[in-house]
Design a protein around this motif. Sequence first.
Motif, PDB file in Angstrom:
ATOM      1  N   PRO A 189       0.813  -1.228   0.000  1.00  0.00           N
ATOM      2  CA  PRO A 189       0.000   0.000   0.000  1.00  0.00           C
ATOM      3  C   PRO A 189       0.841   1.271   0.000  1.00  0.00           C
ATOM      4  N   VAL A 196      -3.601   5.282  -4.383  1.00  0.00           N
ATOM      5  CA  VAL A 196      -4.634   4.804  -3.463  1.00  0.00           C
ATOM      6  C   VAL A 196      -5.579   5.920  -3.071  1.00  0.00           C
ATOM      7  N   GLU A 253     -10.079  -1.773   4.608  1.00  0.00           N
ATOM      8  CA  GLU A 253      -9.308  -0.638   4.154  1.00  0.00           C
ATOM      9  C   GLU A 253     -10.161   0.613   4.213  1.00  0.00           C
ATOM     10  N   ARG A 265      -5.273   0.210   6.792  1.00  0.00           N
ATOM     11  CA  ARG A 265      -5.650  -1.180   6.540  1.00  0.00           C
ATOM     12  C   ARG A 265      -5.620  -1.931   7.864  1.00  0.00           C
TER      13      ARG A 265
END
Length: 452
Positions: A211, A223, A286, A308
């Motif tokens: 991530p 993201v 998430e 997360r």
Amino acid sequence: MRKLIVPVADAQLEALVTSPREDLHIEVKSWLDLADGLGKATLAKAIIALANHGGGFILLGFEELPGGVFEPAPNRPATLAGYSQDGVNGIVQSYVAPPFHCTVHYVRHPGSGDLFPIIAIPGGHKVPVQAARGSSDNNKTLANGRYYIRRPGPQSMEPSTPEEWRELVGRCVRAGREDLLEAIRDVLSGNVPAAEVPGLLDSLLDWAEEPTAAWLTSGEESVLKLPPPKGYFRAAYAIDGEFERPTLPQLLELLKRSTVRHTGWPAWSVLHRAEFAPFVNGGALECTYGSFGGEKFIQDPGHADYWRASPEGRLFLLRGFFEDGRPERATPGTVFSLTTPVWRVGECLLHAAALAQNLGVTDAKIVFSTRWAGLAGRELKDLDGRRYLSEGYRARQDQIDRSITVEASIIGDGLPEIVFELLTPLYELFDLFVLPRAMVEGELREMRKNSF
């Protein structure tokens, strides 16, 4: 076989025999008959009071004359065998709770050449010391279950005021805290190996890299659907211990209960707005806050969060630097906040302890990792104007990672020490800036006052 009595050469003890005196840490007694129950109780009371006062000495074989002068007492026994260390500790075992070990020293008087026993009473007890039994004079000398302290005079008496009780209990709390902090210092300094969980840190860091890389890609592919940040803070932790893995809905409720609300934007927060609700991805929860506030939010990376959470007890958080969202105070990418890291790490550690408790993990260990990136060229600044800081502390290194394994149970009381040790290398990047321990303690104290 009778043990040989060996005199000690100790300047402090020799001074006590040469010029006997009484104060809150020293009690002088005549030749007590320690074969008699009343003599044992009298000695036990003095031992309890001194132990509760933080330790001290009992000098035997002197009597007080008018004017407060002490001289050797009459009726000196033919032998000091009755004042042996084994005998004294036998009295402690019978009359004192919890029992502890005392040391008996034999010190020679410089004038007469006679030996006198001095009993050393240890301090640093984590619970108040009390009498385990009463005396044979209807408990007048010593009463079972009673506590005794030293009082000006000096006297050995029971606590009778709220102030005396607070001092007694406070001394024990401080002793326990010092032991706790010393253990933390030893682990963090490497004097005692941390109880590392094999492979768990490497697994956690691998889990955090994907991530992180996704956030650092550009524009709409990232993201958070935002441009790559000029700098960011990353925190990740894993809970080691036995617990029943929650379902994802259960995990969401546990996260809500574990939120540490000491800041206006808590780590791993769950907002009550549908567009920011956590979602399921790859067997974990998430959440992104990349569009909160529209275009204005793009200018405020300190509120651009991605987190997360896994049912296996692993959590991950990414957040931009809030100082890059204050162009009215500093050009983005040029400064680094003096106090913000203390708050960020503090609340993340408290979150880990809270989640471990809510998961019901017994003897949980927290594997904790942090990263600060985008540091090169930044200057250390106090943007809130609460602390004085001279100019010129700049970083050349761009990134630093720090990790620790710590027992969840000590995070609450040991938070200042843990945060101080974790952050010291970060601040040293800024031209060897020395992080003040008092600042860490003060900022965490201020943080924990808040309740949002």
